[in-house]
Design a protein around this motif. Structure first.
Motif, PDB file in Angstrom:
ATOM      1  N   HIS A 268      44.807  57.149 -29.580  1.00 44.33           N
ATOM      2  CA  HIS A 268      43.431  56.796 -29.909  1.00 44.33           C
ATOM      3  C   HIS A 268      43.391  55.989 -31.196  1.00 44.33           C
ATOM      4  CE1 HIS A 268      39.226  56.903 -29.243  1.00 44.33           C
ATOM      5  NE2 HIS A 268      38.903  57.820 -30.140  1.00 44.33           N
ATOM      6  N   LEU A 269      42.199  55.633 -31.591  1.00 44.32           N
ATOM      7  CA  LEU A 269      42.019  54.829 -32.794  1.00 44.32           C
ATOM      8  C   LEU A 269      42.530  55.555 -34.037  1.00 44.32           C
ATOM      9  CD1 LEU A 269      38.480  53.639 -31.738  1.00 44.32           C
ATOM     10  CD2 LEU A 269      40.487  52.149 -31.973  1.00 44.32           C
ATOM     11  N   ALA A 270      42.576  56.885 -33.970  1.00 41.59           N
ATOM     12  CA  ALA A 270      43.100  57.658 -35.097  1.00 41.59           C
ATOM     13  C   ALA A 270      44.584  57.369 -35.330  1.00 41.59           C
ATOM     14  CB  ALA A 270      42.899  59.151 -34.839  1.00 41.59           C
ATOM     15  N   ASP A 271      45.266  56.799 -34.350  1.00 44.38           N
ATOM     16  CA  ASP A 271      46.686  56.477 -34.500  1.00 44.38           C
ATOM     17  C   ASP A 271      46.901  55.135 -35.195  1.00 44.38           C
ATOM     18  OD1 ASP A 271      47.197  58.806 -33.122  1.00 44.38           O
ATOM     19  OD2 ASP A 271      47.236  57.798 -31.178  1.00 44.38           O
ATOM     20  N   LEU A 272      45.813  54.540 -35.662  1.00 46.61           N
ATOM     21  CA  LEU A 272      45.928  53.292 -36.420  1.00 46.61           C
ATOM     22  C   LEU A 272      45.514  53.537 -37.866  1.00 46.61           C
ATOM     23  CD1 LEU A 272      44.180  50.845 -33.902  1.00 46.61           C
ATOM     24  CD2 LEU A 272      46.600  51.474 -34.008  1.00 46.61           C
ATOM     25  N   THR A 498      40.789  54.600 -24.526  1.00 41.50           N
ATOM     26  CA  THR A 498      40.005  53.546 -25.159  1.00 41.50           C
ATOM     27  C   THR A 498      40.876  52.521 -25.890  1.00 41.50           C
ATOM     28  OG1 THR A 498      38.253  55.184 -25.382  1.00 41.50           O
ATOM     29  CG2 THR A 498      38.050  53.217 -26.741  1.00 41.50           C
ATOM     30  N   LEU A 499      41.925  52.987 -26.551  1.00 41.13           N
ATOM     31  CA  LEU A 499      42.769  52.078 -27.348  1.00 41.13           C
ATOM     32  C   LEU A 499      43.476  51.028 -26.466  1.00 41.13           C
ATOM     33  CD1 LEU A 499      43.919  51.328 -30.146  1.00 41.13           C
ATOM     34  CD2 LEU A 499      45.713  53.037 -29.771  1.00 41.13           C
ATOM     35  N   PRO A 500      44.254  51.428 -25.475  1.00 39.76           N
ATOM     36  CA  PRO A 500      44.852  50.383 -24.627  1.00 39.76           C
ATOM     37  C   PRO A 500      43.808  49.576 -23.858  1.00 39.76           C
ATOM     38  CG  PRO A 500      45.361  52.586 -23.780  1.00 39.76           C
ATOM     39  CD  PRO A 500      44.756  52.766 -25.138  1.00 39.76           C
ATOM     40  N   ALA A 501      42.653  50.185 -23.582  1.00 41.45           N
ATOM     41  CA  ALA A 501      41.611  49.452 -22.837  1.00 41.45           C
ATOM     42  C   ALA A 501      41.128  48.237 -23.622  1.00 41.45           C
ATOM     43  CB  ALA A 501      40.437  50.375 -22.509  1.00 41.45           C
ATOM     44  N   LYS A 534      37.907  50.146 -36.785  1.00 39.04           N
ATOM     45  CA  LYS A 534      39.173  49.841 -36.098  1.00 39.04           C
ATOM     46  C   LYS A 534      38.905  49.110 -34.775  1.00 39.04           C
ATOM     47  CE  LYS A 534      41.589  53.737 -38.196  1.00 39.04           C
ATOM     48  NZ  LYS A 534      41.964  55.151 -38.006  1.00 39.04           N
ATOM     49  N   ALA A 535      37.879  49.555 -34.066  1.00 41.52           N
ATOM     50  CA  ALA A 535      37.538  48.892 -32.800  1.00 41.52           C
ATOM     51  C   ALA A 535      37.124  47.447 -33.051  1.00 41.52           C
ATOM     52  CB  ALA A 535      36.411  49.653 -32.100  1.00 41.52           C
TER      53      ALA A 535
END
Lengths: 652, 303
Positions: A268-272, A498-501, A534-535
């Motif tokens: 997820h975005l938390a991994d960035l 959501t992240l790879p999407a 991040k998005a």
């Protein structure tokens, strides 16, 4: 009466003129129609429109009160979603005649194509010839009269309404049965036929719903309340979650339905993290005034865009899954924060429209609550293809929540376990979709942005089709999105995070050189302003918040949204429960949360060295895990994690 | 994601404006597929020769491809009678009486084959019907019958070789246009590959063409091959097939993809939408009909 020659006048101009004549009460004749699409769509005045030849797709679609007469054939979807009024077709009709009608009378003198009357709610569809495959498919109400033969699988998965067949009943659909006519029914039918000068001397066979599939045999049991963090905890075999799951299935003998979002660890975005040191973000208390956050979404093709005070909107959530009070609170909060709200499935209530200053109206395959009048008072139109929490499936609303009031708006029988269709009657490929988008634009005079909601699945193909079909923006929904009710396995295990999407969507649009031709709104588990930034860095033009707004308004994440007994009054239609919810107070809680999001977006954008959120870009990010690096192509820098501060909302 | 069209002048002698008719029909439904447009056209039958079309590209790349094609044809004993470059195509008339399938599989290594037949020529490229006509002169084409297709692509570059119609690789004169999706594609393809058929794309339309051509090569009538396809192919489809002397359609049992037809004593025209048929007869109210789900039919030209 005036005459419009379609050999000389483009359809768009003709429709504008027809609507103007409608307002004046002048009847219209169309010559040289040559099977052109969208003739007369969006008309809401009781004039007579005579079409001297054949009409194409969606003739008289999205109308109310007008009377159409077509001298020859019509294409797909004649009278689509028509409220009142009538269409008389002297020739044949293509597939889905009378789709989603809510009171109109559609009379076909020739034969009619497949799936006649699909998802119709009220009114009469009559055919003097033969019907084709699956007449009455998924109809919710009204009646279909077929003087010839029924075609195969007549009444397939019908919920309500009746089908009367004068000729041969070839083959009954699933959950349909032949029943006796009631007293007086035969007279009503013949009176209708007389009115339209249709001759019939035979006897009618009546087909109705057999009632085997309207309700689950066993209802969902209330589950023991496991705290969400336990429920979503480390994945081991036979943990409490798995045990609970098996136990419940042993009681109900089928797949399980629950509410809320996925509870499985996913990238997820938390991994960035942020490449620059942002630990000083927010030291400037006045940061919101120093960063440009206003934006517009939906205006790329000339429609009136949504005007957002920040790149944020509310994710689609239905009145049905949520109580009217909750929808009101969210609508009020969206107005206070200057962003857009979304109706979700099931129609638009006056209360919702009144609460939200900008409201997107969502259209699903069941066309529940969909109509031209609410389209005209919306600020944006959205075609739902699927959602991140359960891509490929339709909405579910258990009987407890299908109250008479809700059923009235949606045009369905009350008290059924509503499983909305997972596909649209008239969108079976990118080619049909384009014709549908055009119908919506024609009907509303090209004023409103039209968007497509895509649950992340075949993201690359889907976004390319979206841009080629001329949508104004995409609402891309990842697997971390929540739902009011979905099968447990699907919520946890089906979809694309959501992240790879978002990476795939941006990549696909860039690959065909069309990134600038469409806007992208990302949703699905976006929790706060940090996720939002991040998005935006990854290429989203805006983000949408769903679950977090519900939590801000008091949700305790018990995952029982589907039951309808929500203790906080959010996911319920029970007045006793709903009375616990104070929409005015909760609207301020949600508004404060959204203002916290605003502050976070501003503070981070500023800390990254920009004065406008549009400057955010993927070079501002690094990946904190090898998996996130693989997904995003960002450099893997686990050391950054220590430097990324807990960004807290600090509003004075 | 596309629109299809087909026409046959049933009593024609080969001077009928098939190219012009198909351009009009496809222009009428170009909204269904703006990316590329293609035609399968049937000209005079070469009694002891073949018409071959290849994608060769432009400039030096094309020169090299043409040279490779020349030697591949020579290797199989095909003698070039006439050749020309049109757009990105290389068009050849050759005398040949050998095994077309062997020739086709081999010459595919030299350049991308578009079509081979004694009568069939496939013309397809990116752009709309009128653009493709401007480059390849489709409107000047006369013949008894033909097919057409417009396509909305999802691949990265919109490539001419991914446009339709598809030739049934290895089988002279068989072409297809298809709207839909064959879901048991890989299973059917493996079945045919085990019998040593080769596929030059991963496109399900090529599969349908080869499937039908295989049946025809076993002496099965086109009508019966189409009937079998409705049982054997899974998914949603409306397709048109053409051979040297026939055209036919098949429609899946779910009736999800549109198709409408207009027939008189002299001609039959089939298209995705009536608006295409009306392009042939502007201002007229046509007595059209929609083929029922799970059906097929064929029409022959009078020979």
């Amino acid at each position: 009466m005036v005459t419009i020659d379609l050999a000389q006048t483009p359809v768009r101009e003709a429709n504008e003129r027809i609507r103007r004549y409608g307002a004046d009460g002048t009847d219209v004749e169309l010559v040289n129609p040559d099977a052109r699409h969208h003739l007369g769509v969006g008309l809401v005045h009781p004039i007579h429109v005579r079409i001297r030849g054949s009409a194409g797709y969606f003739c008289a679609g999205l109308t109310d009160a007008a009377r159409f007469e077509v001298d020859n054939n019509v294409g797909w979807g004649v009278g689509d979603n028509m409220y009142s009024g009538r269409v008389v077709v002297r020739g044949n009709a293509g597939a889905i005649p009378g789709v989603a009608i809510r009171g109109a009378e559609i009379v076909i003198h020739g034969n009619m194509g497949s799936r006649a009357g699909q998802v119709m709610k009220a009114g009469t569809l009559a055919c003097a010839g033969n019907a084709n495959f699956m007449a009455g498919y998924m109809m919710y109400g009204g009646r279909i009269i077929i003087l010839g033969d029924s075609g195969e699988k007549v009444g397939e998965d019908m919920t309500g309404g009746h089908i009367f067949v004068g000729g041969r009943v070839q083959d009954l659909g699933s959950d349909a049965e032949q029943v006796d006519l009631e007293d007086g029914e035969d007279d009503d039918l013949r009176a209708f036929l007389d009115r339209y000068e249709l001759r019939f001397t035979g006897t009618f066979k009546k087909i109705a719903n057999a009632g085997r599939k309207l309700r689950y045999a066993t209802s969902e049991r209330q589950i023991r309340s496991i705290p969400f963090f336990t429920f979503s905890g480390a994945s081991e075999y036979w943990n409490p979650k798995i045990q609970e799951d098996i136990y419940i299935k042993s009681q109900i003998g089928r797949y399980r339905i629950r509410g809320y979002g996925g509870a499985r660890a996913l990238p997820h975005l938390a991994d960035l993290g942020f490449r620059r040191d942002v630990s000083r973000a927010g030291e400037d208390a006045d940061v919101v005034s120093k960063v440009a956050l206003k934006t517009e979404i939906g205006g790329l093709n000339g429609a009136n865009p949504l005007k957002l005070s920040m790149p944020v909107m509310i994710a689609p959530m239905s009145y049905g899954a949520l109580s009217a009070s909750t929808k009101r609170a969210i609508g009020l909060a969206s107005t206070l924060s200057g962003i857009a709200e979304n109706t979700g499935e099931g129609g638009m209530s006056d209360a919702q429209r009144g609460a939200a200053s900008q409201l997107i109206f969502q259209m699903l395959g069941g066309r529940l609550g969909w109509n031209i009048h609410d389209m005209n008072r919306a600020d944006g139109l959205e075609i739902y293809i699927s959602q991140g929490a359960k891509p490929g499936l339709g909405g579910q609303l258990m009987a407890k929540k299908v109250t008479p009031e809700l059923a009235r708006i949606r045009g369905i029988p009350h008290g059924i376990d509503l499983r909305s269709p997972s596909r649209h009657p008239d969108i079976l490929g990118g080619d049909d979709l384009l014709i549908k988008v055009e119908e919506m634009r024609e009907a509303t005079g090209y004023r409103l942005p039209v968007s497509v909601k895509l649950g992340a699945g075949r993201v690359s193909d889907d976004v390319k089709i979206a841009v080629k079909d001329g949508f104004d923006f995409i609402e891309l929904d990842g697997m971390q999105g929540s739902t009011g009710a979905g099968s447990a396995e699907v919520i946890d295990y089906v979809g694309v995070p959501t992240l790879p999407a978002v990476i795939e969507a941006v990549g696909a649009l860039e690959e065909i050189g069309r990134r600038q031709d469409i806007e992208l709104v990302l949703m699905g588990g976006i929790r706060d302003g940090v996720d939002a930034v991040k998005a935006l860095c990854l290429g989203a033009d805006a983000v949408a918040f769903g679950t977090s707004t519900i939590i801000a308004g008091g949700c305790i994440a018990c995952m029982q949204c589907h039951v309808g007994q929500c203790v906080t009054g959010i996911a319920t239609q029970d007045p006793a429960h709903e009375s616990r919810y104070d929409p005015e107070a909760e609207s301020h809680n949600i508004h404060r949360f959204l203002e916290g999001v605003r502050w976070q977006i501003a503070a981070l954008t500023h800390a990254l060295g920009y004065s406008d959120f549009r400057a955010l870009n993927r070079d501002d990010l690094v990946a904190l895990t090898p998996e996130a690096a693989e997904i995003t192509g960002l450099p893997h820098e686990p050391g950054v994690r220590a430097k990324t501060p807990e960004l807290r909302v600090s509003l004075a | 994601m596309c629109g299809i069209a087909g026409i046959m002048f049933k009593n024609g002698g080969g001077t009928e404006p098939a190219g012009r008719a198909l351009i009009d029909m496809l222009d009428g439904c170009q909204h269904r597929g703006p990316d590329s447009t293609g035609f399968a056209l049937y000209g005079d039958v070469l009694e002891d020769g073949l018409r071959l079309r290849f994608f060769v590209g432009e400039g030096e790349e094309a020169d090299a491809a043409v040279a490779r094609i020349g030697s591949a044809l020579a290797k199989h004993g095909a003698r070039i009678v006439e050749d020309e470059r049109v757009g990105s195509n290389y068009r050849v008339r050759a005398s040949f009486d050998g095994d077309i399938r062997k020739l086709a599989y081999d010459v595919e290594h030299a350049a991308k084959v578009i079509s081979i037949g004694s009568s069939l020529e496939i013309v397809k490229d990116v752009g709309g019907a009128h653009e493709v006509d401007d480059h390849y002169g489709v409107s000047g084409f006369h013949g008894t019958h033909g097919l057409g297709h417009v396509r909305l692509a999802t691949e990265s570059a919109v490539k001419p070789e991914a446009a339709h119609p598809f030739w049934a690789t290895g089988f002279a004169d068989v072409a297809i246009v298809h709207n839909g999706q064959i879901t048991n594609y890989w299973k059917m393809r493996r079945r045919l590959e085990q019998r040593d058929y080769a596929f030059t794309t991963d496109n399900d339309s090529e599969l349908i063409a080869v499937y039908l051509a295989d049946k025809l090569s076993q002496g099965i009538a086109l009508k019966d091959a189409l009937a079998a396809s409705i049982d054997d192919l899974d998914g949603t489809f409306s397709f048109l097939v053409s051979t040297r002397d026939e055209i036919g359609y098949a429609k899946d049992r779910l009736a999800v993809k549109p198709m409408i037809m207009y027939e008189t004593d002299d001609l039959v025209a089939v298209a995705s939408e009536e608006v295409s048929l009306n392009r042939l007869f502007p201002g007229q109210a046509l007595n059209t009909r929609e083929p029922p789900p799970g059906t097929c039919a064929t029409w022959s030209r009078s020979i």
